[in-house]
Scaffold this motif. Structure first.
Motif, PDB file in Angstrom:
ATOM      1  N   GLU A  66     -17.197  13.885  13.778  1.00  0.00           N
ATOM      2  CA  GLU A  66     -17.562  12.703  12.999  1.00  0.00           C
ATOM      3  C   GLU A  66     -18.199  13.065  11.658  1.00  0.00           C
ATOM      4  OE1 GLU A  66     -17.300   9.261  13.517  1.00  0.00           O
ATOM      5  OE2 GLU A  66     -15.836   9.937  14.993  1.00  0.00           O
ATOM      6  N   GLY A  67     -18.413  14.358  11.419  1.00  0.00           N
ATOM      7  CA  GLY A  67     -19.046  14.768  10.169  1.00  0.00           C
ATOM      8  C   GLY A  67     -20.503  14.365  10.089  1.00  0.00           C
ATOM      9  N   ILE A  68     -21.209  14.451  11.230  1.00  0.00           N
ATOM     10  CA  ILE A  68     -22.587  13.959  11.263  1.00  0.00           C
ATOM     11  C   ILE A  68     -23.466  14.702  10.269  1.00  0.00           C
ATOM     12  CG2 ILE A  68     -23.368  15.531  13.088  1.00  0.00           C
ATOM     13  CD1 ILE A  68     -24.323  11.824  12.776  1.00  0.00           C
ATOM     14  N   ALA A  69     -23.180  15.988  10.008  1.00  0.00           N
ATOM     15  CA  ALA A  69     -24.030  16.747   9.086  1.00  0.00           C
ATOM     16  C   ALA A  69     -23.985  16.176   7.674  1.00  0.00           C
ATOM     17  CB  ALA A  69     -23.611  18.217   9.073  1.00  0.00           C
ATOM     18  N   GLY A  70     -22.910  15.453   7.346  1.00  0.00           N
ATOM     19  CA  GLY A  70     -22.821  14.826   6.038  1.00  0.00           C
ATOM     20  C   GLY A  70     -23.873  13.759   5.828  1.00  0.00           C
ATOM     21  N   GLU A  71     -24.454  13.242   6.928  1.00  0.00           N
ATOM     22  CA  GLU A  71     -25.515  12.250   6.801  1.00  0.00           C
ATOM     23  C   GLU A  71     -26.778  12.862   6.201  1.00  0.00           C
ATOM     24  OE1 GLU A  71     -24.968   9.167   7.357  1.00  0.00           O
ATOM     25  OE2 GLU A  71     -23.054   9.295   8.432  1.00  0.00           O
ATOM     26  N   PHE A  72     -26.902  14.184   6.259  1.00  0.00           N
ATOM     27  CA  PHE A  72     -28.098  14.859   5.776  1.00  0.00           C
ATOM     28  C   PHE A  72     -27.929  15.421   4.368  1.00  0.00           C
ATOM     29  CE2 PHE A  72     -28.019  14.877  10.339  1.00  0.00           C
ATOM     30  CZ  PHE A  72     -29.326  14.621  10.716  1.00  0.00           C
ATOM     31  N   VAL A  73     -26.764  15.180   3.755  1.00  0.00           N
ATOM     32  CA  VAL A  73     -26.492  15.667   2.398  1.00  0.00           C
ATOM     33  C   VAL A  73     -26.594  14.490   1.428  1.00  0.00           C
ATOM     34  CG1 VAL A  73     -24.790  16.747   0.883  1.00  0.00           C
ATOM     35  CG2 VAL A  73     -24.953  17.447   3.286  1.00  0.00           C
ATOM     36  N   GLY A 112     -34.073  19.577   3.108  1.00  0.00           N
ATOM     37  CA  GLY A 112     -34.731  18.881   2.005  1.00  0.00           C
ATOM     38  C   GLY A 112     -35.427  19.827   1.042  1.00  0.00           C
ATOM     39  N   ALA A 113     -35.824  21.018   1.529  1.00  0.00           N
ATOM     40  CA  ALA A 113     -36.413  22.009   0.634  1.00  0.00           C
ATOM     41  C   ALA A 113     -35.415  22.428  -0.437  1.00  0.00           C
ATOM     42  CB  ALA A 113     -36.865  23.229   1.442  1.00  0.00           C
ATOM     43  N   VAL A 114     -34.155  22.504  -0.053  1.00  0.00           N
ATOM     44  CA  VAL A 114     -33.109  22.877  -1.021  1.00  0.00           C
ATOM     45  C   VAL A 114     -32.845  21.727  -1.973  1.00  0.00           C
ATOM     46  CG1 VAL A 114     -30.713  23.618  -1.272  1.00  0.00           C
ATOM     47  CG2 VAL A 114     -32.099  24.499   0.623  1.00  0.00           C
ATOM     48  N   TRP A 115     -32.788  20.493  -1.456  1.00  0.00           N
ATOM     49  CA  TRP A 115     -32.544  19.347  -2.347  1.00  0.00           C
ATOM     50  C   TRP A 115     -33.713  19.167  -3.316  1.00  0.00           C
ATOM     51  CZ3 TRP A 115     -28.063  19.893  -0.953  1.00  0.00           C
ATOM     52  CH2 TRP A 115     -27.582  19.736   0.343  1.00  0.00           C
ATOM     53  N   ARG A 247     -42.900  18.518   2.093  1.00  0.00           N
ATOM     54  CA  ARG A 247     -42.011  17.472   1.577  1.00  0.00           C
ATOM     55  C   ARG A 247     -40.903  17.148   2.585  1.00  0.00           C
ATOM     56  NH1 ARG A 247     -41.249  19.697  -4.621  1.00  0.00           N
ATOM     57  NH2 ARG A 247     -43.042  18.611  -5.537  1.00  0.00           N
ATOM     58  N   ALA A 248     -40.270  18.197   3.108  1.00  0.00           N
ATOM     59  CA  ALA A 248     -39.182  17.978   4.056  1.00  0.00           C
ATOM     60  C   ALA A 248     -39.696  17.365   5.350  1.00  0.00           C
ATOM     61  CB  ALA A 248     -38.470  19.297   4.333  1.00  0.00           C
ATOM     62  N   LEU A 249     -40.888  17.761   5.779  1.00  0.00           N
ATOM     63  CA  LEU A 249     -41.424  17.257   7.043  1.00  0.00           C
ATOM     64  C   LEU A 249     -41.724  15.764   6.994  1.00  0.00           C
ATOM     65  CD1 LEU A 249     -43.784  20.149   8.167  1.00  0.00           C
ATOM     66  CD2 LEU A 249     -41.723  19.341   9.334  1.00  0.00           C
ATOM     67  N   GLN A 250     -42.072  15.239   5.829  1.00  0.00           N
ATOM     68  CA  GLN A 250     -42.304  13.794   5.740  1.00  0.00           C
ATOM     69  C   GLN A 250     -41.075  13.021   6.198  1.00  0.00           C
ATOM     70  OE1 GLN A 250     -44.061  12.384   1.982  1.00  0.00           O
ATOM     71  NE2 GLN A 250     -44.585  14.518   1.540  1.00  0.00           N
ATOM     72  N   VAL A 251     -39.921  13.451   5.716  1.00  0.00           N
ATOM     73  CA  VAL A 251     -38.674  12.774   6.088  1.00  0.00           C
ATOM     74  C   VAL A 251     -38.371  13.022   7.562  1.00  0.00           C
ATOM     75  CG1 VAL A 251     -36.260  12.446   5.478  1.00  0.00           C
ATOM     76  CG2 VAL A 251     -37.889  13.183   3.722  1.00  0.00           C
ATOM     77  N   GLU A 252     -38.537  14.270   8.001  1.00  0.00           N
ATOM     78  CA  GLU A 252     -38.248  14.597   9.396  1.00  0.00           C
ATOM     79  C   GLU A 252     -39.142  13.813  10.344  1.00  0.00           C
ATOM     80  OE1 GLU A 252     -38.280  18.479  12.369  1.00  0.00           O
ATOM     81  OE2 GLU A 252     -38.103  18.767  10.206  1.00  0.00           O
ATOM     82  N   HIS A 253     -40.429  13.701  10.039  1.00  0.00           N
ATOM     83  CA  HIS A 253     -41.351  12.974  10.909  1.00  0.00           C
ATOM     84  C   HIS A 253     -40.915  11.527  11.094  1.00  0.00           C
ATOM     85  CE1 HIS A 253     -44.893  15.912   9.914  1.00  0.00           C
ATOM     86  NE2 HIS A 253     -44.078  16.384  10.815  1.00  0.00           N
ATOM     87  N   ALA A 254     -40.614  10.856   9.983  1.00  0.00           N
ATOM     88  CA  ALA A 254     -40.273   9.435  10.061  1.00  0.00           C
ATOM     89  C   ALA A 254     -38.945   9.212  10.784  1.00  0.00           C
ATOM     90  CB  ALA A 254     -40.221   8.838   8.652  1.00  0.00           C
ATOM     91  N   VAL A 255     -37.937  10.036  10.470  1.00  0.00           N
ATOM     92  CA  VAL A 255     -36.625   9.879  11.111  1.00  0.00           C
ATOM     93  C   VAL A 255     -36.719  10.197  12.600  1.00  0.00           C
ATOM     94  CG1 VAL A 255     -34.258  10.737  11.179  1.00  0.00           C
ATOM     95  CG2 VAL A 255     -35.350  10.272   8.977  1.00  0.00           C
ATOM     96  N   LEU A 256     -37.434  11.259  12.941  1.00  0.00           N
ATOM     97  CA  LEU A 256     -37.579  11.622  14.350  1.00  0.00           C
ATOM     98  C   LEU A 256     -38.236  10.501  15.145  1.00  0.00           C
ATOM     99  CD1 LEU A 256     -37.592  13.585  16.749  1.00  0.00           C
ATOM    100  CD2 LEU A 256     -39.728  14.516  15.858  1.00  0.00           C
ATOM    101  N   CYS A 257     -39.296   9.916  14.611  1.00  0.00           N
ATOM    102  CA  CYS A 257     -39.995   8.861  15.367  1.00  0.00           C
ATOM    103  C   CYS A 257     -39.161   7.588  15.458  1.00  0.00           C
ATOM    104  CB  CYS A 257     -41.355   8.588  14.734  1.00  0.00           C
ATOM    105  SG  CYS A 257     -42.525   9.930  15.030  1.00  0.00           S
ATOM    106  N   ALA A 258     -38.353   7.300  14.440  1.00  0.00           N
ATOM    107  CA  ALA A 258     -37.417   6.184  14.555  1.00  0.00           C
ATOM    108  C   ALA A 258     -36.410   6.454  15.662  1.00  0.00           C
ATOM    109  CB  ALA A 258     -36.702   5.957  13.226  1.00  0.00           C
TER     110      ALA A 258
END
Length: 565
Positions: A66-73, A112-115, A247-258
């Motif tokens: 399904e190309g799920i990794a594309g959701e993170f780009v 996200g560190a790379v972005w 910076r990356a963990l902020q996004v990871e924390h919120a998405v993980l808890c959702a």
């Protein structure tokens, strides 16, 4: 290597109408169908829920297809990531099917560190890898214990032309082989503020030294032995590792808890399905209290995670504190609810076919993993403790409320910008929400009812908390500070409930009904130990009625996809 004008992508165009939100909903619906998570009613759909057990490698292969990794780009690099709240929407079906796999997928957010700070070549390489079905393994420091060195760490020493890596450390990123390793390595003094850096390592590169994957009972590790990486592997500047990780963990924390909240939805559905077996459309009165209570907790979790996800786009300079609070408080709200569901389910706690989709067991294991590790609940609690005194002295009762778009259903938001995410400062807009909502509920003619009484109690608790936090030592964490952080996290959740309820646009009768907010706030007040009578029975009955309605008319998934509740 050449840098093409356009990155080749597998992403689909946005929906013809409705923008990125409509496109995210369409992708989520497709994943639900493929994973066997039904959205439509009928005996076949209800029977399918919880009975399709793909092996982990099978699910990963399906998601890769399904190309799920594309959701993170990010979309600007050819992917589908526009906002964190839309990413969470797409990942919900994965968490419902397998909470542990969903948690593992969120490790991709470390990219996200790379972005945020990568050069054009690094961004191109990561985007190309993910968009063609590849994976990234994230190598981070092991857990840190008081008075002891990290349990696993990579060191990077400078050599002509680059670095040499040595050591072993935990790795996340799934069972499939990784095409790139994002390595958090020590490049400076152990106690220096710039002691860590981020390196993007190609494991297939023909460089000196070795990289080995080491299986372990508590997760795999990667071992580096005298591995050379070129200077161009450094992401950002040397010493930026901690800032980039935060910076990356902020996004990871919120998405993980959702995602964990979505897995909780599936567990609640499993309980409702069991409770109505043999008596369709009816739940025994003795089960009303636990089912309604867990439902209210899930709605509170949805409200606060939605606020955190949207704040990443709308308030990037101030979202870090809310992200840490969400990461700490949401697992703490979900776990007692699961224990209540097990009481309801009894022998059916693991489902008819074992501990599969929808059963509490899988979510319990995911919660255990989520609460541990270097970015787990204890680490986020420490973040809150570090801010409490400053918030009490400079922010609470003085800061303005956030823009209405933070909670307004369907309101547009700016795209997520990783580089704009701050890691300090910014105040506390959620405390401002709590105070503002209480004031409006108490206004003449507001008809706030019992919700207004609960809101006023919570504001009084914030005042008492401020008094105690001002007495905290400036630099030393104490047991008393940990208790205050617990109470603060619950107040953040209460503020989100009040503001989410206030922001409802009347699109549906249940979101606008005060019953869900009243029960959610009552349970928060109870956890705080504040003296207040329990909610009347008709409040619980309203939530049980809504549970039955969703179970009957929405394929059995007690999840309001369109709004916070």
């Amino acid at each position: 290597m050449t840098l093409p004008a356009e990155t080749e992508t597998r992403s689909a165009p946005a929906a013809a109408s409705g923008g990125p939100g409509a496109a995210a909903r369409a992708r989520a619906a497709r994943l639900e169908r493929r994973l066997g998570v039904p959205r439509t009613g009928g005996p076949a759909g209800r029977c399918a829920a919880g009975t399709r057990h793909l092996p982990p490698t099978g699910i990963e292969a399906l998601l890769a297809e399904e190309g799920i990794a594309g959701e993170f780009v990010p979309a600007e690099h050819g992917g589908r990531l526009v906002r964190a709240d839309l990413l969470a929407r797409v990942l919900r079906p994965v968490f419902r099917h397998d909470a542990a796999l969903g948690r593992d997928l969120t490790s991709l957010l470390a990219a996200g560190a790379v972005w945020a700070a990568g050069d054009p070549w690094q961004r191109h390489d990561v985007a190309r890898l993910l968009l063609t079905g590849g994976r990234i393994a994230v190598v981070h420091r092991g857990p840190v214990r008081a008075g002891a060195p990290p349990h696993g760490e990579i060191t990077a020493r400078r050599v002509p032309g680059g670095y040499r890596l040595d050591g072993r450390a935990p790795v996340t990123g799934g069972a499939l082989p990784a095409g790139l390793h994002l390595v958090h390595a020590r490049t400076g003094a152990p106690d220096g503020p710039g002691g860590h850096s981020v390196l993007l390592v190609d494991p297939a590169g023909r460089n000196a030294g070795t990289i080995r994957r080491l299986p372990g009972a508590r997760g795999d590790a990667l071992e580096f032995r005298d591995r050379f990486v070129p200077r161009g592997a450094l992401v950002g500047r040397e010493g930026d590792g901690v800032v980039l990780a935060l910076r990356a963990l902020q996004v990871e924390h919120a998405v993980l808890c959702a995602g964990l909240t979505a897995a909780g939805d599936a567990a609640l559905h499993h309980a409702v399905r069991t409770a109505t077996a043999g008596s369709p459309g009816r739940i025994a009165p003795r089960r009303h209290r636990p089912l309604a209570g867990v439902f209210a907790d899930l709605l509170a979790c949805r409200a606060v995670t939605t606020a955190a996800l949207r704040a990443l786009s709308l308030l990037p300079s101030a979202a870090h504190l809310l992200a840490a609070a969400v990461r700490y408080v949401v697992p703490g709200l979900l776990r007692p609810g699961l224990e209540e569901l097990v009481t309801v389910l009894g022998a059916h706690a693991h489902g008819a076919d074992g501990p599969g989709h929808g059963a509490p067991g899988g979510l319990t294991r995911a919660l255990s993993a989520a609460e541990s590790g270097h970015t787990g609940a204890a680490a986020c609690r420490s973040v809150l403790v570090a801010h409490l005194r400053n918030l009490a002295e400079r922010s609470w009762f003085t800061e303005p409320e956030p823009p209405p778009a933070l909670f307004a259903p369907g309101a547009g938001l700016p795209p997520l910008d990783h580089a704009a995410l701050a890691v300090a400062g910014g105040g506390d807009f959620m405390a401002a929400c709590l105070v503002g909502c209480a004031r409006r509920l108490a206004a003449p003619g507001a008809a706030g009812g019992r919700t207004a009484v609960l809101a006023e109690l919570l504001v009084a608790e914030l005042r008492a908390l401020a008094t105690r936090c001002r007495r905290l030592p400036a630099t030393v964490s104490t047991p008393a500070a940990l208790v205050l952080a617990d109470r603060y996290g619950l107040l953040v959740c209460a503020a989100a409930v009040l503001r989410a309820r206030e922001a409802q646009d009347g699109a549906g009768p249940f979101p606008a009904d005060p019953a869900w907010a009243e029960l959610a706030l009552s349970r928060i007040v109870e956890r705080l130990g504040l003296p207040v009578p329990g909610p009347p029975d008709d409040v619980r009955e309203r939530l049980v009625e809504e549970l039955l309605h969703r179970h009957r008319d929405d394929g059995g998934l007690p999840d309001a996809a369109a709004t916070a509740p």
